[in-house]
Design a protein around this motif. Structure first.
Motif, short mmCIF file in Angstrom:
data_model
loop_
_atom_site.label_atom_id
_atom_site.label_comp_id
_atom_site.label_asym_id
_atom_site.label_seq_id
_atom_site.Cartn_x
_atom_site.Cartn_y
_atom_site.Cartn_z
N ALA A 282 54.28 15.13 48.85
CA ALA A 282 53.37 16.13 49.44
C ALA A 282 52.17 16.28 48.53
N ASP A 283 51.09 16.83 49.10
CA ASP A 283 49.87 17.04 48.32
C ASP A 283 49.80 18.46 47.75
N GLU A 284 50.35 19.42 48.49
CA GLU A 284 50.46 20.80 48.01
C GLU A 284 51.77 21.39 48.52
N VAL A 285 52.37 22.25 47.71
CA VAL A 285 53.58 22.99 48.12
C VAL A 285 53.35 24.46 47.76
N LEU B 160 59.55 15.39 47.53
CA LEU B 160 59.51 15.01 46.11
C LEU B 160 58.09 15.19 45.57
N VAL B 161 57.94 16.04 44.55
CA VAL B 161 56.61 16.24 43.96
C VAL B 161 56.71 16.38 42.44
N LEU C 293 52.34 22.13 42.95
CA LEU C 293 52.68 23.51 43.30
C LEU C 293 51.43 24.38 43.28
N VAL C 294 51.21 25.14 44.37
CA VAL C 294 50.02 26.00 44.47
C VAL C 294 50.44 27.40 44.91
N GLY D 81 45.67 25.00 50.57
CA GLY D 81 44.21 24.88 50.60
C GLY D 81 43.61 25.18 49.24
N GLN D 82 44.46 25.54 48.27
CA GLN D 82 43.95 25.90 46.94
C GLN D 82 43.22 24.72 46.29
#
Ligand SMILES: O=C[C@H](O)[C@H](O)[C@H](O)COP(=O)(O)O
Length: 229
Positions: free
Chosen positions: A87-90, A120-121, A126-127, A131-132
């Protein structure tokens, strides 16, 4: 530990969720690539039997075949036991932004239907809110890209047509569409925005994955952290 080591660590941990006779959704991107290669090794070494991969992209399909993971397509399976993807952001509620690799549509089709969706990241993903750091990728029918870009202004979003790197002109997805990368000020209600964006005629799918991740494995300097909904 550097980022690549953290990705490998979570990929290795994800193997513990794979059992004989499973249909495994294979995500796209650099983190899942480690998982696919490791899964292939286990299959080749006969540590796992009758495991089939269900790729979410050409990248995942090619890598799976090269790594020794037999692949099936969605119309050949009755159920998907588990899907594994990056993922790109969680955010703290395990809502995601995905689609940096332009594979969001097939990813969502498969991951939405998986018995377990395992993400898996590394810890940089983690944000506090979606959109952060990242824009929301939106897959659109090519003929509609410009009108959709303008219509996104209603959401106070600015969108850019994603351009190719080793190709002139726009990125064309595995499904033959374009990608708009839409920067939102702050996404307060991911589920609501996910639905609203998909209501725009010409939008095929968007990269907000609200309420579908079951488990997120986070690679940190101290080891793997497990987050669950
Ligand atoms: O379209 C691409 C996907 O959503 C990827 O799963 C996502 O961008 C994460 O990729 P990576 O593991 O390379 O950071």
């Amino acid at each position: 530990m550097n980022t690549e080591e953290m990705k490998k660590l979570v990929a290795k941990e994800a193997l513990k969720y794979i059992e004989d006779d499973m249909i495994v959704g294979l995500g796209t991107g650099s983190t899942t690539a480690y998982f696919i290669k490791m899964l292939g090794k286990m299959i080749m070494n006969e540590e796992l039997f009758d495991v089939y991969g269900l790729p979410t992209s050409y990248q995942a399909r090619i890598l799976a075949l090269e790594s020794g993971v037999p692949v099936v397509s969605l119309d050949e399976v009755d159920a998907i036991d588990i899907a594994v993807d990056g993922a790109d952001e969680v955010d703290p509620h395990l809502n995601l932004i995905k689609g940096r690799g332009a594979a969001l549509t097939m990813e969502k089709i498969i991951e939405y239907r998986a018995g377990t969706f395992l993400v898996l990241v590394d810890e940089s993903k983690l944000v506090e809110y979606l959109g952060q750091k990242m824009p929301v990728p939106i897959e659109v029918i090519p003929a509609a890209w410009r009108v959709i870009k303008e219509e996104l202004e209603v959401f106070n979003a600015t969108a850019d047509l994603r351009m190719g790197v080793k190709k002139d002109g726009p990125v064309v997805t595995d499904n033959g569409n374009f990608i708009l990368d839409a920067k939102f000020e702050r996404i307060e209600d991911p589920l609501d925005l996910e639905i609203e964006l998909n209501n725009i005629p010409g939008v095929v799918e968007n990269g907000i994955f609200a309420d579908i991740a079951d488990i997120v494995l986070v690679g940190t300097k101290e080891g793997v952290k497990k987050l669950e909904r």
